[in-house]
Design an enzyme around this catalytic site. Structure first.
Site, short mmCIF file in Angstrom:
data_model
loop_
_atom_site.label_atom_id
_atom_site.label_comp_id
_atom_site.label_asym_id
_atom_site.label_seq_id
_atom_site.Cartn_x
_atom_site.Cartn_y
_atom_site.Cartn_z
NE ARG A 122 -20.15 1.83 -14.99
CZ ARG A 122 -20.66 1.14 -16.01
NH1 ARG A 122 -21.48 0.14 -15.78
NH2 ARG A 122 -20.36 1.46 -17.24
CE LYS A 144 -7.01 8.45 3.08
NZ LYS A 144 -5.80 9.16 3.53
CD GLU A 186 0.86 3.43 9.76
OE1 GLU A 186 0.34 4.44 10.27
OE2 GLU A 186 1.21 3.38 8.56
CE LYS A 228 -7.77 4.55 8.85
NZ LYS A 228 -6.80 4.00 7.93
CD GLU A 238 -6.44 12.65 4.15
OE1 GLU A 238 -6.52 11.42 4.25
OE2 GLU A 238 -5.43 13.25 3.84
NE ARG A 242 -9.17 8.44 6.24
CZ ARG A 242 -9.76 7.41 5.65
NH1 ARG A 242 -11.00 7.52 5.26
NH2 ARG A 242 -9.12 6.29 5.47
CG ASN A 246 -2.11 11.43 6.00
OD1 ASN A 246 -2.19 10.22 5.83
ND2 ASN A 246 -2.95 12.28 5.44
CG HIS A 249 1.85 8.83 6.68
ND1 HIS A 249 1.73 8.67 8.04
CD2 HIS A 249 1.39 7.68 6.12
CE1 HIS A 249 1.21 7.47 8.29
NE2 HIS A 249 1.00 6.85 7.16
CG HIS A 253 4.22 8.85 1.87
ND1 HIS A 253 2.97 9.32 1.58
CD2 HIS A 253 4.02 7.65 2.46
CE1 HIS A 253 2.05 8.46 1.99
NE2 HIS A 253 2.68 7.44 2.54
CG HIS A 267 3.84 2.45 4.88
ND1 HIS A 267 3.82 3.63 4.19
CD2 HIS A 267 2.83 2.53 5.78
CE1 HIS A 267 2.85 4.40 4.65
NE2 HIS A 267 2.22 3.75 5.61
P1 NAD Z 1 2.63 -5.97 3.42
O1 NAD Z 1 1.25 -6.21 2.99
O2 NAD Z 1 3.71 -5.96 2.38
O3 NAD Z 1 2.99 -7.06 4.53
C1 NAD Z 1 4.29 -7.07 5.08
C2 NAD Z 1 4.91 -8.46 4.95
O4 NAD Z 1 4.33 -9.30 5.91
C3 NAD Z 1 4.69 -9.12 3.60
O5 NAD Z 1 5.86 -9.81 3.25
C4 NAD Z 1 3.57 -10.12 3.89
O6 NAD Z 1 3.63 -11.23 3.04
C5 NAD Z 1 3.87 -10.50 5.29
N1 NAD Z 1 2.74 -10.95 6.11
C6 NAD Z 1 1.52 -10.35 6.25
N2 NAD Z 1 0.82 -10.99 7.19
C7 NAD Z 1 1.60 -12.01 7.65
C8 NAD Z 1 1.44 -13.00 8.65
N3 NAD Z 1 0.33 -13.06 9.40
N4 NAD Z 1 2.45 -13.87 8.84
C9 NAD Z 1 3.58 -13.80 8.12
N5 NAD Z 1 3.81 -12.87 7.19
C10 NAD Z 1 2.81 -11.99 6.96
O7 NAD Z 1 2.79 -4.61 4.20
P2 NAD Z 1 1.99 -3.94 5.41
O8 NAD Z 1 3.01 -3.35 6.27
O9 NAD Z 1 0.96 -4.83 5.97
O10 NAD Z 1 1.20 -2.76 4.65
C11 NAD Z 1 1.88 -1.72 4.04
C12 NAD Z 1 0.99 -1.11 2.99
O11 NAD Z 1 -0.19 -0.58 3.61
C13 NAD Z 1 1.63 0.04 2.26
O12 NAD Z 1 1.44 -0.14 0.87
C14 NAD Z 1 0.87 1.26 2.73
O13 NAD Z 1 0.79 2.28 1.77
C15 NAD Z 1 -0.48 0.68 3.03
N6 NAD Z 1 -1.29 1.45 3.98
C16 NAD Z 1 -2.57 1.74 3.61
C17 NAD Z 1 -3.38 2.44 4.47
C18 NAD Z 1 -4.81 2.71 4.11
O14 NAD Z 1 -5.49 3.45 4.81
N7 NAD Z 1 -5.30 2.12 3.04
C19 NAD Z 1 -2.89 2.84 5.72
C20 NAD Z 1 -1.60 2.52 6.07
C21 NAD Z 1 -0.79 1.82 5.18
#
Ligand code: NAD
Length: 370
Positions: A122, A144, A186, A228, A238, A242, A246, A249, A253, A267
């Site tokens: 939990r 999130k 971003e 942020k 949100e 907040r 987006n 997005h 999306h 993304h």
């Molecule tokens: P990801 O986690 O897939 O990382 C991108 C790539 O980079 C992967 O192949 C990973 O292995 C590699 N990588 C990460 N750090 C590295 C490093 N230091 N050196 C070498 N390789 C590295 O993708 P991302 O772009 O980091 O995140 C995208 C995700 O984040 C999506 O799922 C999106 O929906 C989510 N997101 C969430 C929020 C939130 O508020 N929770 C906000 C924006 C995006």
């Protein structure tokens, strides 16, 4: 010295530490959170191969031991099957309510592991150690968490704030250039949605940021996180403001869904194209000047980013189908699409008052240029 942004949420405030070399010092930041000198870490295979031993040594320097689970990299990992695997592994590791789970990776790992921590017993505390630019400036802050289902992105999840975020800007140096630039989508978003001076700064400093200038990277992450944090503190779940985060997005999306959440479109790339389209739509319906979308597009082009639908390889569905995909977005309220539009650079706002005809026209024109 590293920079610190304090996220002053009444139910659970936490710090975001930003700077180079934080992995090696991780033990001193994590130790005050622990009841016993042990953490469990979930990472992905890419990040683990490059940085897990540095993290292990950083924790060990304060006498903290670590067990790690490494998952396959990529968006596909944000799924029910990997969530089950994480939770079962955490139970195998006998993680207790008072323990701390560490999410060590990009946004995929942060979202998935944060969600696993939120449902485990939990809710157990977790620490974000974001390693991608996207995760450092956005996903690791604000609480999130979640996974994707075949219905769409991030449709299952929870608000679960981390207890600490450690953003080691030196690890950004091992990112593939494409992943770095996707995260930059971003960063630009923050300037576009609420800080024109930041966008001006990015126009000047963006190339140095991409070239690896350490001081510029720290400053870009700090300003993004500060923005942020300010928004999240005013509107944690949100209910209003907040949603500005987006920007880009709703289009993004839909494009991610249309490309199957695959390597065809990351993304952050979808967000960048989506920002350009949101400004295009804003200009067409007379909200902002035509100069604004041109400036957005010019900056993204200078940075070598995807800007147009023409930059996405392979087939895309037609405009009606893309509009249909937008209907699955979480930002739909009572069947009405909500868009983040802008009166100028740095002046975004949320609106449900957009005609489908105008959105279709923007999509049709963008598809026609492919
Ligand atoms: P990801 O986690 O897939 O990382 C991108 C790539 O980079 C992967 O192949 C990973 O292995 C590699 N990588 C990460 N750090 C590295 C490093 N230091 N050196 C070498 N390789 C590295 O993708 P991302 O772009 O980091 O995140 C995208 C995700 O984040 C999506 O799922 C999106 O929906 C989510 N997101 C969430 C929020 C939130 O508020 N929770 C906000 C924006 C995006």
């Amino acid at each position: 010295m590293n920079e610190r942004v304090h996220v002053a949420l009444p139910g659970g405030a936490y710090d975001v530490e930003i700077g180079p070399g934080l992995l090696a010092k991780s033990g001193s930041f994590v130790a005050p959170l622990l009841h016993r000198p042990r953490v469990v870490v979930i990472s992905d295979e890419n990040v683990a191969a490059l940085h897990l031993e540095t993290l292990r040594a950083g924790l060990a320097s304060e006498g903290i031991s670590m067990e790690a689970l490494c998952l396959p990299p990529g968006e596909g990992t944000k799924c029910w099957a990997e969530l089950t695997r994480c939770v079962e592994w955490l139970l195998d590791q006998q993680v207790e309510r008072g323990d701390v789970v560490v999410a060590f990776g990009g946004g995929v790992i942060g979202d998935l592991v944060g969600f696993a921590a939120s449902v485990l017993r939990r809710g157990v505390r977790f620490v974000q150690i974001p390693t991608s630019l996207l995760a450092q400036v956005d996903s690791s802050v604000g609480g999130k968490t979640g996974i994707n289902t075949h219905h769409g992105k991030n449709l299952v999840g929870a608000f679960h704030q981390p207890s600490l975020v450690l953003a080691d800007t030196a690890v950004l140096g091992t990112l593939e250039p494409r992943d770095f630039l996707a995260g930059y989508g971003e960063v630009v978003k923050y300037g576009l949605l609420g800080d024109a001076a930041f966008f001006d700064w990015l126009e000047q400093k963006g190339p140095a940021l991409a070239d690896g200038n350490g001081a510029v990277r720290v400053e870009a992450v700090r300003r993004s996180v500060q923005m942020k944090a300010d928004i999240v503190v005013r509107d944690e779940t949100e209910q209003g403001e907040r949603a500005l985060l987006n920007l880009g997005h709703t289009f993004g999306h839909a494009l991610e869904a249309a490309t199957g959440y695959s390597n065809r479109l990351l993304h952050g790339e979808g967000v960048a194209i989506g920002c350009a389209m949101a400004f295009e739509l804003s200009s067409r319906i007379g909200l902002c000047s035509q100069e604004a979308p041109s400036r957005v597009r010019a900056h993204l082009r200078t940075m070598g980013m995807k800007v147009d639908l023409a930059d996405i390889e392979g087939d895309l569905p037609d405009a009606d189908a893309l509009l249909g995909l937008m209907g699955q977005d979480k930002k739909v309220v009572e069947g009405q699409l909500r868009f983040i539009l802008a009166r100028d650079i740095g002046e975004a706002f949320v609106t449900g008052d957009v005609s489908k005809t105008d959105v279709l026209a923007v999509l049709k024109d963008a598809l026609a240029q492919r």
